[in-house]
Design a protein around this motif. Structure first.
Motif, short mmCIF file in Angstrom:
data_model
loop_
_atom_site.label_atom_id
_atom_site.label_comp_id
_atom_site.label_asym_id
_atom_site.label_seq_id
_atom_site.Cartn_x
_atom_site.Cartn_y
_atom_site.Cartn_z
N THR A 134 2.34 1.74 -3.39
CA THR A 134 1.31 2.19 -4.33
C THR A 134 1.05 3.68 -4.16
O THR A 134 0.94 4.42 -5.14
CB THR A 134 0.01 1.40 -4.13
OG1 THR A 134 0.26 0.01 -4.34
CG2 THR A 134 -1.07 1.88 -5.09
N ARG A 135 0.95 4.14 -2.90
CA ARG A 135 0.72 5.56 -2.64
C ARG A 135 1.88 6.41 -3.13
O ARG A 135 1.69 7.47 -3.73
CB ARG A 135 0.49 5.78 -1.15
CG ARG A 135 -0.92 5.43 -0.68
CD ARG A 135 -1.18 5.97 0.72
NE ARG A 135 -0.35 5.31 1.70
CZ ARG A 135 -0.71 4.21 2.37
NH1 ARG A 135 -1.89 3.66 2.13
NH2 ARG A 135 0.09 3.66 3.26
N GLN A 150 1.75 6.65 -6.86
CA GLN A 150 0.68 7.57 -7.27
C GLN A 150 1.09 9.02 -7.07
O GLN A 150 0.83 9.88 -7.92
CB GLN A 150 -0.60 7.27 -6.49
CG GLN A 150 -1.28 5.97 -6.90
CD GLN A 150 -2.48 5.64 -6.03
OE1 GLN A 150 -2.66 6.20 -4.94
NE2 GLN A 150 -3.31 4.71 -6.49
N MET A 151 1.74 9.31 -5.94
CA MET A 151 2.22 10.67 -5.68
C MET A 151 3.25 11.09 -6.72
O MET A 151 3.24 12.23 -7.21
CB MET A 151 2.81 10.75 -4.27
CG MET A 151 1.80 10.63 -3.16
SD MET A 151 2.56 10.49 -1.52
CE MET A 151 3.46 12.04 -1.44
N ASP A 162 0.82 -1.20 0.00
CA ASP A 162 0.00 0.00 0.00
C ASP A 162 0.86 1.26 0.00
O ASP A 162 0.57 2.23 -0.71
CB ASP A 162 -0.93 0.01 1.22
CG ASP A 162 -2.03 -1.04 1.13
OD1 ASP A 162 -2.27 -1.53 0.01
OD2 ASP A 162 -2.64 -1.35 2.17
N ASP A 163 1.93 1.25 0.79
CA ASP A 163 2.83 2.40 0.84
C ASP A 163 3.49 2.63 -0.51
O ASP A 163 3.61 3.78 -0.97
CB ASP A 163 3.90 2.19 1.92
CG ASP A 163 3.34 2.34 3.33
OD1 ASP A 163 2.25 2.91 3.46
OD2 ASP A 163 4.02 1.89 4.28
#
Length: 204
Positions: free
Chosen positions: A21-22, A25-26, A18-19
């Motif tokens: 992926t974030r 995305q950023m 999840d980290d």
């Protein structure tokens, strides 16, 4: 006990995913352009949407910068990247001019960039790549130049007008030109000075 440890491991692995992926995305959605170059040949490993827009949406992943961006040859960027990779020292450029093609095979266009080159190091401390980040300020520079030219044109025009011309803001404050009462006072002062000089000048 085994079930608990397995569940904790699964949650940890999911959190890591999840980290990542974030972060990706950023990186992708950042307003500034970004690219990650690897190795001494500066191979494109990652680019975000803003960087791809800057280079005309060309597919440069897996290509060295010399192959991916051949139009910047002779502009000093290849040599600068080599220097940064060798020295490990970051470089910041303000208002850097560059000729870039907006599409493959298209004509090169003049752009102006604020740009940062940050060396990346591996676990041993050796330089392994360069992180590139910046902002395309071409439109801002053009707007500032147009505004300056417009102000200069207005000032030249107002100075030549027989009547007094100025521009006021919404609050009544002066923006351009000179207000009539101030300019009239200045003109009267100049005329009075010329009269005094004429009176003091000896005849003949």
């Amino acid at each position: 006990m085994l079930i608990t440890e397995t569940s904790d491991k699964v949650r940890f692995e999911r959190a890591v995913v999840d980290d990542r992926t974030r972060l990706r995305q950023m990186f992708e959605q950042a307003p500034s352009f970004m690219a990650l170059l690897r190795g001494p040949d500066h191979v494109f490993e990652l680019t975000n949407a803003a960087y791809r827009q800057l280079i005309g949406h060309r597919d440069v992943l897996g290509l060295g910068v010399r192959e991916g961006l051949p139009e910047i040859s002779g502009q000093g960027f290849y040599e600068l990247l080599d220097q940064i990779y060798a020295s490990g020292e970051p470089v910041v450029g303000r208002g850097v001019p560059v000729l870039l093609r907006s599409a493959r095979g298209g004509a090169a266009e003049a752009r102006t960039l604020d740009i940062l080159y940050q060396p990346l190091r591996d676990a041993t401390g050796a330089v392994s790549g360069i992180f590139v980040e910046g902002v395309d300020i071409t439109d801002r520079i053009a707007a500032e130049q147009a505004r300056a030219a417009s102000e200069l044109q207005f000032r030249t025009f107002s100075d030549k007008m027989p009547n007094h011309v100025w521009v006021a803001g919404l609050d009544g404050g002066q923006i351009l030109g000179e207000q009539p009462d101030r300019r009239l006072h200045r003109d009267r002062h100049r005329r009075a000075a010329r009269v005094r000089v004429a009176r003091d000048r000896p005849p003949g």
